[in-house]
Design an enzyme around this catalytic site. Structure first.
Site, PDB file in Angstrom:
ATOM      1  N   GLY A  98       0.827  -1.205   0.000  1.00 38.31           N
ATOM      2  CA  GLY A  98       0.000   0.000   0.000  1.00 38.31           C
ATOM      3  C   GLY A  98       0.856   1.248   0.000  1.00 38.31           C
ATOM      4  CB  ALA A 134      -1.978   5.780   0.015  1.00 38.20           C
ATOM      5  CG  ASN A 164       0.095   0.640  -4.730  1.00 46.20           C
ATOM      6  OD1 ASN A 164      -0.273   1.001  -3.610  1.00 46.20           O
ATOM      7  ND2 ASN A 164      -0.579   0.956  -5.830  1.00 46.20           N
ATOM      8  NE  ARG A 165      -6.083  -0.638  -5.672  1.00 41.32           N
ATOM      9  CZ  ARG A 165      -6.647  -0.010  -6.687  1.00 41.32           C
ATOM     10  NH1 ARG A 165      -6.607  -0.539  -7.900  1.00 41.32           N
ATOM     11  NH2 ARG A 165      -7.242   1.159  -6.514  1.00 41.32           N
ATOM     12  CE  LYS A 209     -12.489   2.748   1.663  1.00 32.99           C
ATOM     13  NZ  LYS A 209     -13.319   3.104   0.491  1.00 32.99           N
ATOM     14  CB  SER A 268      -1.921   8.228  15.688  1.00 34.15           C
ATOM     15  OG  SER A 268      -2.310   9.591  15.687  1.00 34.15           O
ATOM     16  CE  LYS A 297      -4.528   6.030  14.685  1.00 37.24           C
ATOM     17  NZ  LYS A 297      -5.629   6.381  13.810  1.00 37.24           N
ATOM     18  CG  HIS A 340      -5.267   8.562  19.004  1.00 38.33           C
ATOM     19  ND1 HIS A 340      -5.613   8.996  17.736  1.00 38.33           N
ATOM     20  CD2 HIS A 340      -4.139   9.230  19.325  1.00 38.33           C
ATOM     21  CE1 HIS A 340      -4.741   9.903  17.319  1.00 38.33           C
ATOM     22  NE2 HIS A 340      -3.843  10.057  18.270  1.00 38.33           N
ATOM     23  CG  ASN A 341      -8.435   7.933  15.190  1.00 41.25           C
ATOM     24  OD1 ASN A 341      -7.312   8.011  15.656  1.00 41.25           O
ATOM     25  ND2 ASN A 341      -8.653   7.567  13.946  1.00 41.25           N
ATOM     26  CD  GLU A 374      -7.439  12.822  15.028  1.00 44.00           C
ATOM     27  OE1 GLU A 374      -7.913  12.953  13.886  1.00 44.00           O
ATOM     28  OE2 GLU A 374      -6.561  11.986  15.318  1.00 44.00           O
ATOM     29  CE1 TYR A 375     -12.966  11.357  14.061  1.00 43.90           C
ATOM     30  CE2 TYR A 375     -15.251  12.041  13.957  1.00 43.90           C
ATOM     31  CZ  TYR A 375     -14.179  11.367  13.404  1.00 43.90           C
ATOM     32  OH  TYR A 375     -14.323  10.727  12.209  1.00 43.90           O
ATOM     33  NE  ARG A 418     -15.086  15.631  12.952  1.00 44.30           N
ATOM     34  CZ  ARG A 418     -13.880  15.172  12.650  1.00 44.30           C
ATOM     35  NH1 ARG A 418     -13.704  14.435  11.556  1.00 44.30           N
ATOM     36  NH2 ARG A 418     -12.841  15.419  13.426  1.00 44.30           N
ATOM     37  NE  ARG A 447     -36.341   1.901  32.573  1.00 45.98           N
ATOM     38  CZ  ARG A 447     -35.954   0.736  33.061  1.00 45.98           C
ATOM     39  NH1 ARG A 447     -35.684   0.609  34.355  1.00 45.98           N
ATOM     40  NH2 ARG A 447     -35.851  -0.315  32.284  1.00 45.98           N
TER      41      ARG A 447
END
Length: 476
Positions: free
Chosen positions: A10, A12, A33-34, A76, A129, A183, A186-187, A190-191, A287, A448
């Site tokens: 990969g 990228a 890479n493909r 991906k 990251s 991770k 973590h993200n 981050e948001y 978002r 309830r």
């Protein structure tokens, strides 16, 4: 030709930069890479004077690697990862190692670890990251999965990771999907961090009528103190960039935010585990709201807001700037508090032995959420490895006590003037709820029980005893 120490699939942006990073640290590397032309362009371009060798087929790629073969997938997340695993497994030997360095969902990693172990292949879910810069110069790396592979990849991963105080921002996280789970959290944090920064920016811009240049200077000053972090640093830089007409480039960018899904995964998992991840959830929803651009434009022309004019003296502006700073710092603490509560619950649910202080160390360098007070999180867990919440640590208690007046002032003024601050407000509401010995859930339980006979516990009886009351008998 001499065989390679590790292979990478990969090419990228992240894959290319990690490949160059690996080469810089003295390891021989094969890449695939493909798209053949992309491999050739890389090998004949930025990788020309390196020890990196390109392969034009999976078979050639696998044959170029030393045993046990160590293969890093930088593709991906989702079906593409499974596609390459299916291609690789027939060509591998028992004990060979596949690492997934993408943003894969931890449940997919759980499955892959178990499935590949049955076939004699070691699988590691490896959270990475740091973006393009981190990949090239040293990311934060969070490996988990089948621990049999850790000692084979540890020298490479720790060599290429970021270093803080000469310690690598990379260590073993735990079994199965633990690396990708951490991770993911973590993200999520981050948001939350990014949303809070945007709210601070909007308050300063619209609430105080400050210019972009003035706000850039404020963020640069904040980065010199307790708010020091990568995201504050890049924000101060972003706000100084001008378009070709001399106007701030940020003003030319469409206000609809994208996302890769990891923040949403974090919020969904919090719902599954029963953790009040309110700030990160609001960051995800913000978002989504930003994506409703055409609706927001229509609504802006017909929906009324508060009819308040606000003119501030220089002294009042300075007071509100300080208040926003305190709100940002306090809310940031809530973001990490909620993230760590989620990891603690996940460790119990999934039977992972997470090193919370060690995770803070891994996040101190290379990653997107790196910031000054991560060392304070490490210290908190050093002092009490069983700490239930960061808010029960002395440092963070004092930090909130010293900032909450500004925090409350910012949220109050934002509500009065119609400036949306979902992150600040959610963080403050969580804090106020968490510090309450009693909340109105007793009334909720009565409701309830009234309509659904769901029963309730009593404060004057032992926990675990449940009662039902025939409420309708009291209705006259």
């Amino acid at each position: 030709m001499e065989k390679s120490d590790i292979g990478l699939i990969g090419l990228a942006v992240m894959g290319q930069n990690l490949a160059l990073n690996i080469n810089d640290h003295g390891f021989r590397l094969s890449v695939f890479n493909r798209t053949r032309s992309k491999t050739d362009a890389f090998i004949n371009g930025v990788a020309k004077e390196t020890h990196i060798q390109g392969s034009h087929s999976i078979e050639e790629f696998v044959k170029s690697l030393n045993s046990p073969r160590r293969i890093l997938l930088m593709v991906k997340a989702g079906a593409v990862v499974d596609h390459y695993i299916d291609q690789l497994v027939p060509l591998l030997d028992t004990g060979d190692i596949i690492m997934d360095g993408g943003n894969s969902l931890y449940t997919d990693t759980n499955r892959r670890v178990k499935d590949l172990e049955q076939q004699g292949i070691i699988f590691l879910g490896t959270g990475i990251s740091g973006g393009e810069e981190g990949a090239r110069n040293g990311p934060s790396i969070m490996p988990g999965g089948n621990k049999k592979g850790w000692h084979h990849v540890k020298p490479i991963l720790q060599s290429i990771s970021a270093k803080v105080d000469n310690k690598p921002c990379c260590d073993w996280i735990g079994e199965d999907g633990a690396g990708h789970y951490v991770k993911m959290v973590h993200n999520g944090i981050e948001y939350g961090d990014m949303q809070l920064i945007c709210e601070a920016y909007q308050f300063l811009r619209e609430g105080l009528s400050l210019s972009v240049d003035e706000i850039a200077t404020i963020f640069a000053q904040w980065n010199e103190g307790k708010l020091n972090s990568y995201l504050i640093e890049i924000t101060s830089h972003i706000l100084t960039v001008k378009d070709t007409d001399g106007e701030p480039l940020v003003d030319k960018i469409l206000d609809t935010a994208g996302q890769k899904g990891t923040g949403k995964w974090t919020a969904i998992n919090a719902l599954e585990l029963g953790i009040p991840l309110t700030l990160i959830g609001e960051a995800v929803f913000a978002r989504f709201l930003s994506a409703l651009k055409s609706e927001r434009v229509k609504a802006s022309k017909v929906l009324a807001g508060p009819e308040i004019t606000h003119h501030y003296s220089a002294e009042e502006k300075a007071e509100y700037i300080e208040a926003v700073k305190e709100a940002l710092y306090a809310s940031k603490i809530m973001s990490y508090t909620q993230g760590y509560m989620l990891m603690r619950q996940a460790a119990e649910k999934y039977q992972w032995n997470l090193n919370y202080g060690g995770i803070a160390l891994m996040w101190r360098g290379g990653c997107i959420i790196r910031s000054r007070f991560l060392q304070s999180i490490k210290t908190a867990y050093d002092n009490n490895p069983e700490l239930e919440s960061l808010l029960l640590d002395d440092f963070f208690q004092q930090a909130i006590a010293s900032t909450q007046n500004g925090w409350r002032k910012t949220v109050s003024r934002a509500v009065e003037t119609g400036i949306p601050v979902p992150g600040f407000a959610a963080a403050l509401t969580f804090y106020d709820g968490y510090r309450m010995a009693s909340v109105p859930a007793n009334l909720l339980q009565a409701q309830r029980d009234y309509f659904g006979a769901h029963t309730f516990e009593r404060i004057d009886r032992p926990r675990g005893e449940f009662f039902h009351y025939e409420w309708s008998n009291e209705v006259k």
